[in-house]
Design a protein around this motif. Structure first.
Motif, PDB file in Angstrom:
ATOM      1  N   PHE A   5       0.844  -1.106   0.002  1.00 15.93           N
ATOM      2  CA  PHE A   5       0.045   0.142  -0.133  1.00 15.93           C
ATOM      3  C   PHE A   5       0.725   1.341  -0.039  1.00 15.93           C
ATOM      4  O   PHE A   5       1.898   1.250   0.520  1.00 15.93           O
ATOM      5  CB  PHE A   5      -0.981   0.103   1.307  1.00 15.93           C
ATOM      6  N   ASP A   6       0.486   2.237  -0.586  1.00 18.28           N
ATOM      7  CA  ASP A   6       1.246   3.254  -0.632  1.00 18.28           C
ATOM      8  C   ASP A   6       1.107   4.348   0.680  1.00 18.28           C
ATOM      9  O   ASP A   6       1.498   5.702   0.632  1.00 18.28           O
ATOM     10  CB  ASP A   6       0.712   4.237  -1.835  1.00 18.28           C
ATOM     11  N   ALA A   7       0.167   4.028   1.605  1.00 15.67           N
ATOM     12  CA  ALA A   7      -0.135   4.633   2.732  1.00 15.67           C
ATOM     13  C   ALA A   7      -0.024   3.773   3.965  1.00 15.67           C
ATOM     14  O   ALA A   7      -0.055   2.394   3.655  1.00 15.67           O
ATOM     15  CB  ALA A   7      -1.612   5.008   2.758  1.00 15.67           C
ATOM     16  N   TYR A   8       0.317   4.331   5.203  1.00 11.05           N
ATOM     17  CA  TYR A   8       0.352   3.280   6.328  1.00 11.05           C
ATOM     18  C   TYR A   8      -0.956   2.900   6.641  1.00 11.05           C
ATOM     19  O   TYR A   8      -2.032   3.413   6.413  1.00 11.05           O
ATOM     20  CB  TYR A   8       0.883   4.145   7.479  1.00 11.05           C
ATOM     21  N   GLY A  25      -3.976   5.230   6.044  1.00  9.72           N
ATOM     22  CA  GLY A  25      -3.754   6.782   6.330  1.00  9.72           C
ATOM     23  C   GLY A  25      -4.145   7.582   5.169  1.00  9.72           C
ATOM     24  O   GLY A  25      -4.118   8.620   5.360  1.00  9.72           O
ATOM     25  N   ASP A  26      -4.199   7.130   3.991  1.00  6.45           N
ATOM     26  CA  ASP A  26      -4.683   7.816   2.714  1.00  6.45           C
ATOM     27  C   ASP A  26      -5.968   7.935   2.706  1.00  6.45           C
ATOM     28  O   ASP A  26      -6.631   8.755   1.777  1.00  6.45           O
ATOM     29  CB  ASP A  26      -4.149   7.380   1.228  1.00  6.45           C
TER      30      ASP A  26
END
Length: 131
Positions: A5-8, A25-26
């Protein structure tokens, strides 16, 4: 299963069928089956499995409490200008609790008009329902 994933990851839970559901987180909620829902305009700060066992209830820095399922999302509550940074849900009672600063708010999935707020002297850091 390996996902990047590109977010936490704020929270990972497992629905009533045992499938993983990720709150990120996004502002998105991602389901093991590969579907995704953009639930918030900003970060998801807290999440809990919905009392139905399907999808997640998430609180965000946009002040919204959202129920996300792989078919879409529904706004449960909105607290403009506030962060929702703690969420808990009870399958037994059908209640959802969420915190904004010093206030704890309660909603009932069986009764759309049900709303209670409890004010505290200090900030609320965590919420939980007993099994």
């Amino acid at each position: 299963m390996i996902d990047a994933f590109d977010a936490y990851i704020t929270t990972v839970s497992f629905d009533s069928t045992g499938r993983a559901v990720f709150a990120l987180g996004d502002g998105s909620v991602r389901f093991e089956a590969g579907t995704a829902v953009q639930a918030h305009d900003g970060a998801i700060l807290a999440a809990a499995l919905h009392p139905s066992g399907v999808g997640l209830v998430t609180g965000g820095d946009d002040g919204r409490l959202i129920w996300s399922q792989d078919s879409g999302s529904t706004e449960i509550a909105k607290q403009p200008g506030r962060w929702i940074d703690a969420v808990a849900a009870s399958r037994a009672s059908g209640l959802i609790a969420f915190a904004t600063g010093r206030d704890v708010h309660i909603r009932d999935v069986a009764e759309a008009g049900f709303s209670r707020t409890f004010a505290h002297e200090k900030s609320v850091a965590d919420l939980a329902f007993e099994p």
